[in-house]
Design a protein around this motif. Structure first.
Motif, PDB file in Angstrom:
ATOM      1  N   PRO A  35       0.812  -1.225   0.000  1.00  0.00           N
ATOM      2  CA  PRO A  35       0.000   0.000   0.000  1.00  0.00           C
ATOM      3  C   PRO A  35       0.845   1.274   0.000  1.00  0.00           C
ATOM      4  O   PRO A  35       0.525   2.243  -0.692  1.00  0.00           O
ATOM      5  N   LYS A  36       1.930   1.285   0.771  1.00  0.00           N
ATOM      6  CA  LYS A  36       2.796   2.478   0.792  1.00  0.00           C
ATOM      7  C   LYS A  36       3.348   2.781  -0.599  1.00  0.00           C
ATOM      8  O   LYS A  36       3.198   3.889  -1.129  1.00  0.00           O
ATOM      9  N   ASN A  37       3.989   1.778  -1.211  1.00  0.00           N
ATOM     10  CA  ASN A  37       4.601   2.010  -2.525  1.00  0.00           C
ATOM     11  C   ASN A  37       3.555   2.340  -3.585  1.00  0.00           C
ATOM     12  O   ASN A  37       3.778   3.187  -4.452  1.00  0.00           O
ATOM     13  N   LEU A  38       2.427   1.664  -3.516  1.00  0.00           N
ATOM     14  CA  LEU A  38       1.397   1.875  -4.539  1.00  0.00           C
ATOM     15  C   LEU A  38       0.742   3.247  -4.400  1.00  0.00           C
ATOM     16  O   LEU A  38       0.415   3.884  -5.407  1.00  0.00           O
ATOM     17  N   SER A  39       0.562   3.710  -3.162  1.00  0.00           N
ATOM     18  CA  SER A  39      -0.009   5.055  -2.996  1.00  0.00           C
ATOM     19  C   SER A  39       0.911   6.091  -3.639  1.00  0.00           C
ATOM     20  O   SER A  39       0.453   7.033  -4.293  1.00  0.00           O
ATOM     21  N   MET A  40       2.211   5.890  -3.478  1.00  0.00           N
ATOM     22  CA  MET A  40       3.174   6.802  -4.094  1.00  0.00           C
ATOM     23  C   MET A  40       3.181   6.651  -5.609  1.00  0.00           C
ATOM     24  O   MET A  40       3.265   7.649  -6.341  1.00  0.00           O
ATOM     25  N   SER A  41       3.089   5.419  -6.071  1.00  0.00           N
ATOM     26  CA  SER A  41       3.095   5.173  -7.516  1.00  0.00           C
ATOM     27  C   SER A  41       1.877   5.809  -8.185  1.00  0.00           C
ATOM     28  O   SER A  41       1.990   6.336  -9.295  1.00  0.00           O
ATOM     29  N   ILE A  42       0.732   5.756  -7.528  1.00  0.00           N
ATOM     30  CA  ILE A  42      -0.471   6.404  -8.068  1.00  0.00           C
ATOM     31  C   ILE A  42      -0.210   7.908  -8.221  1.00  0.00           C
ATOM     32  O   ILE A  42      -0.508   8.504  -9.258  1.00  0.00           O
ATOM     33  N   ALA A  43       0.400   8.509  -7.192  1.00  0.00           N
ATOM     34  CA  ALA A  43       0.675   9.951  -7.239  1.00  0.00           C
ATOM     35  C   ALA A  43       1.714  10.294  -8.309  1.00  0.00           C
ATOM     36  O   ALA A  43       1.571  11.295  -9.018  1.00  0.00           O
ATOM     37  N   VAL A  44       2.728   9.458  -8.441  1.00  0.00           N
ATOM     38  CA  VAL A  44       3.766   9.685  -9.463  1.00  0.00           C
ATOM     39  C   VAL A  44       3.146   9.641 -10.855  1.00  0.00           C
ATOM     40  O   VAL A  44       3.403  10.504 -11.705  1.00  0.00           O
ATOM     41  N   GLU A  45       2.333   8.634 -11.084  1.00  0.00           N
ATOM     42  CA  GLU A  45       1.719   8.511 -12.416  1.00  0.00           C
ATOM     43  C   GLU A  45       0.678   9.612 -12.642  1.00  0.00           C
ATOM     44  O   GLU A  45       0.526  10.085 -13.772  1.00  0.00           O
ATOM     45  N   ALA A  46      -0.011  10.019 -11.600  1.00  0.00           N
ATOM     46  CA  ALA A  46      -0.947  11.148 -11.734  1.00  0.00           C
ATOM     47  C   ALA A  46      -0.186  12.413 -12.112  1.00  0.00           C
ATOM     48  O   ALA A  46      -0.652  13.210 -12.930  1.00  0.00           O
ATOM     49  N   ALA A  47       1.009  12.574 -11.549  1.00  0.00           N
ATOM     50  CA  ALA A  47       1.834  13.734 -11.897  1.00  0.00           C
ATOM     51  C   ALA A  47       2.277  13.668 -13.362  1.00  0.00           C
ATOM     52  O   ALA A  47       2.334  14.694 -14.043  1.00  0.00           O
ATOM     53  N   GLU A  48       2.584  12.470 -13.846  1.00  0.00           N
ATOM     54  CA  GLU A  48       2.956  12.332 -15.261  1.00  0.00           C
ATOM     55  C   GLU A  48       1.772  12.698 -16.163  1.00  0.00           C
ATOM     56  O   GLU A  48       1.956  13.320 -17.215  1.00  0.00           O
ATOM     57  N   LEU A  49       0.585  12.351 -15.736  1.00  0.00           N
ATOM     58  CA  LEU A  49      -0.617  12.749 -16.483  1.00  0.00           C
ATOM     59  C   LEU A  49      -0.779  14.274 -16.449  1.00  0.00           C
ATOM     60  O   LEU A  49      -1.037  14.907 -17.478  1.00  0.00           O
ATOM     61  N   MET A  50      -0.577  14.846 -15.263  1.00  0.00           N
ATOM     62  CA  MET A  50      -0.695  16.301 -15.114  1.00  0.00           C
ATOM     63  C   MET A  50       0.333  17.033 -15.973  1.00  0.00           C
ATOM     64  O   MET A  50       0.042  18.099 -16.528  1.00  0.00           O
ATOM     65  N   GLU A  51       1.519  16.447 -16.104  1.00  0.00           N
ATOM     66  CA  GLU A  51       2.582  17.079 -16.883  1.00  0.00           C
ATOM     67  C   GLU A  51       2.148  17.319 -18.332  1.00  0.00           C
ATOM     68  O   GLU A  51       2.552  18.296 -18.955  1.00  0.00           O
ATOM     69  N   LYS A  52       1.299  16.410 -18.840  1.00  0.00           N
ATOM     70  CA  LYS A  52       0.815  16.558 -20.233  1.00  0.00           C
ATOM     71  C   LYS A  52       0.021  17.853 -20.413  1.00  0.00           C
ATOM     72  O   LYS A  52      -0.087  18.359 -21.516  1.00  0.00           O
TER      73      LYS A  52
END
Ligand code: MG
Length: 127
Positions: A35-52
């Motif tokens: 859960p810890k790593n995945l919560s961070m991974s969700i945020a990282v990938e959301a940031a990559e989406l936001m970057e677009k």
């Protein structure tokens, strides 16, 4: 599940979760999908989406979502993949909790009060 000719009207959340679980297990990544790593991974990938969409207007973002649909869909799916893996790691039934949470949101944001307003529920004027 073959994966590449499915669409939203033909697949269940369970099938997607099972596919993700198998994908992770085949690579011996279950140990990392906490859960810890995945919560961070969700945020990282959301940031990559936001970057677009960084530095474009709302109107441009609507156009961009169409003109660059594949790359944007891939980033959205990165978020989705980690979300599915989080549900697997934490044994969360997404459909039932989603409907439960949306019912809570409906109470916070009654359609007749929130219609056309983007204010947080604590700031909405209730008549
Ligand atoms: Mg990505």
């Amino acid at each position: 599940m073959s994966g590449n000719r499915l669409n939203d009207s033909k697949v269940t959340v369970k099938e997607l979760r099972d596919f993700m679980k198998q994908f992770v297990a085949e690579r011996d990544w279950t140990q990392f999908h906490t859960p810890k790593n995945l919560s961070m991974s969700i945020a990282v990938e959301a940031a990559e989406l936001m970057e677009k969409f960084q530095f474009v207007s709302n109107e441009e973002s609507v156009e961009l979502a169409q003109s660059h649909k594949q790359e944007i869909a891939y980033e959205l799916c990165d978020v989705f993949a980690y979300l599915l893996s989080f549900a697997n790691a934490a044994d969360i039934d997404l459909s039932s909790y989603y409907m439960e949470k949306m019912a809570l949101n409906a109470k916070k944001y009654p359609a007749d009060v929130a219609r056309g307003e983007y204010a947080k529920y604590t700031k909405l004027e209730k008549n």
